[in-house]
Enzyme design. Structure first.
Site, PDB file in Angstrom:
ATOM      1  N   LEU A  46       0.863  -1.181   0.000  1.00  0.00           N
ATOM      2  CA  LEU A  46       0.000   0.000   0.000  1.00  0.00           C
ATOM      3  C   LEU A  46       0.898   1.228   0.000  1.00  0.00           C
ATOM      4  CD1 LEU A  46      -2.788  -0.799   2.644  1.00  0.00           C
ATOM      5  CD2 LEU A  46      -3.141  -0.407   0.206  1.00  0.00           C
ATOM      6  N   ASP A  47       0.584   2.208  -0.851  1.00  0.00           N
ATOM      7  CA  ASP A  47       1.354   3.462  -0.855  1.00  0.00           C
ATOM      8  C   ASP A  47       1.261   4.138   0.511  1.00  0.00           C
ATOM      9  OD1 ASP A  47       2.013   3.131  -3.507  1.00  0.00           O
ATOM     10  OD2 ASP A  47       0.365   4.370  -4.255  1.00  0.00           O
TER      11      ASP A  47
END
Length: 299
Positions: A46-47
């Site tokens: 996940l960013d």
């Protein structure tokens, strides 16, 4: 004098609600430290901007992390139309703007065009590697790398709300789908711009965000209570057929030997258990009717 922190063998899966600002690896290292685990791995990047469900595999569960990584995922995306940024999200500089004259019906119709298999060009600001370096390093240096399009699958896309120029959209998709790119592509079909202002993963591999814990909640628990939050190792492959083998077969299976078991056995990969319910690992039915061990666990 500096003392080395004792590490311990701990097996299971923690459903983490990743906070904004953390990279997936930073979140992983924090949980690994909190559990004093000898081994840990996460299940799909996940960013830092994104939040939500990030299953963390500890110990023997890391052997099955790829099954969670490869599973379909569901996100809630906050999308702002009329503004294009360099990174496709709110962290990038604005490169172009357009007035927004889009109706909810037009947005819903545009979204439906992306149901099923779609071709996506990965963004330059991504962790994909080119000659050993992530693409975002080239992007920051102003270098554009040609990226081949990839096929991804969108199984659900629903507009939850659209007020002024901001939409909230729920998306279920295959692994490797870039929601930033999807938002830009939807806007392009409407002759407009868009970027993500927020992204939250709410489902993956049968796990749900409602069952996830924040880092602060884990930190607040005593160690034995932290351990109690872990899901069993085999939950990572719960979609696979289950088979229970006899005590004699289990003895040889645990040695890595192929075993024969009477009765009807499903083709393909199997969750294999002993008669006492203990999970032994991942097996596979062979052409000769025997079950061979693909991945054994030592719980």
């Amino acid at each position: 004098m500096q003392f080395r922190r004792t590490k311990r063998k701990i097996d299971g899966i923690l459903l983490l609600d990743k906070p904004p600002g953390y990279s997936s690896n930073q979140a992983l290292q924090k949980i690994k430290w909190l559990f004093q685990a000898t081994k840990a791995g996460h299940t799909g990047t996940l960013d830092p901007l994104a939040t939500g469900l990030l299953p963390i595999c500890l110990g023997e569960a890391t052997k099955f992390a790829q099954y969670v990584t490869d599973a379909d995922k569901t996100y809630i995306a906050n999308i702002k139309f009329g503004v294009q940024t360099r990174t496709g999200d709110a962290e990038g500089e604005v490169v172009s703007t357009k007035p927004v004259n889009i109706t909810t019906v037009e947005l819903e119709q545009a979204c439906q065009k992306f149901l099923g298999e779609v071709s996506q060009v990965p963004p330059m600001y991504s962790a994909l590697k080119h000659k050993g370096k992530p693409l975002y390093e080239y992007a920051r240096a102003g270098i554009e790398i040609e990226r081949p399009a990839r096929e991804v699958t969108i199984t659900k896309i629903a507009v939850d709300s659209f007020i002024n120029d901001e939409a909230i959209i729920t998306i279920s998709c295959s692994k490797g789908t870039y929601i930033r790119t999807l938002a830009e592509d939807i806007a392009n079909t409407l002759d407009n711009h868009a970027h993500l202002t927020g992204l939250r993963r709410i489902e993956t591999a049968g796990y749900d965000i409602a069952d996830a814990m924040t880092i602060e909640a884990v930190e607040a628990l005593a160690m034995e209570l932290r351990d109690a939050q872990l899901l069993p190792v085999d939950s990572a492959i719960s979609v696979l057929p289950k088979i229970t083998i006899s005590a004699d077969a289990a003895f040889y299976f645990k040695q890595g030997q192929a075993v024969w078991e009477a009765g009807s056995i499903p083709d393909g990969e199997l969750r294999v258990y002993a008669e006492d319910g203990v999970f032994l690992g991942l097996g596979k039915l062979m052409e000769d009717g025997k079950i061979t061990a693909k991945r054994l666990v030592h719980l």
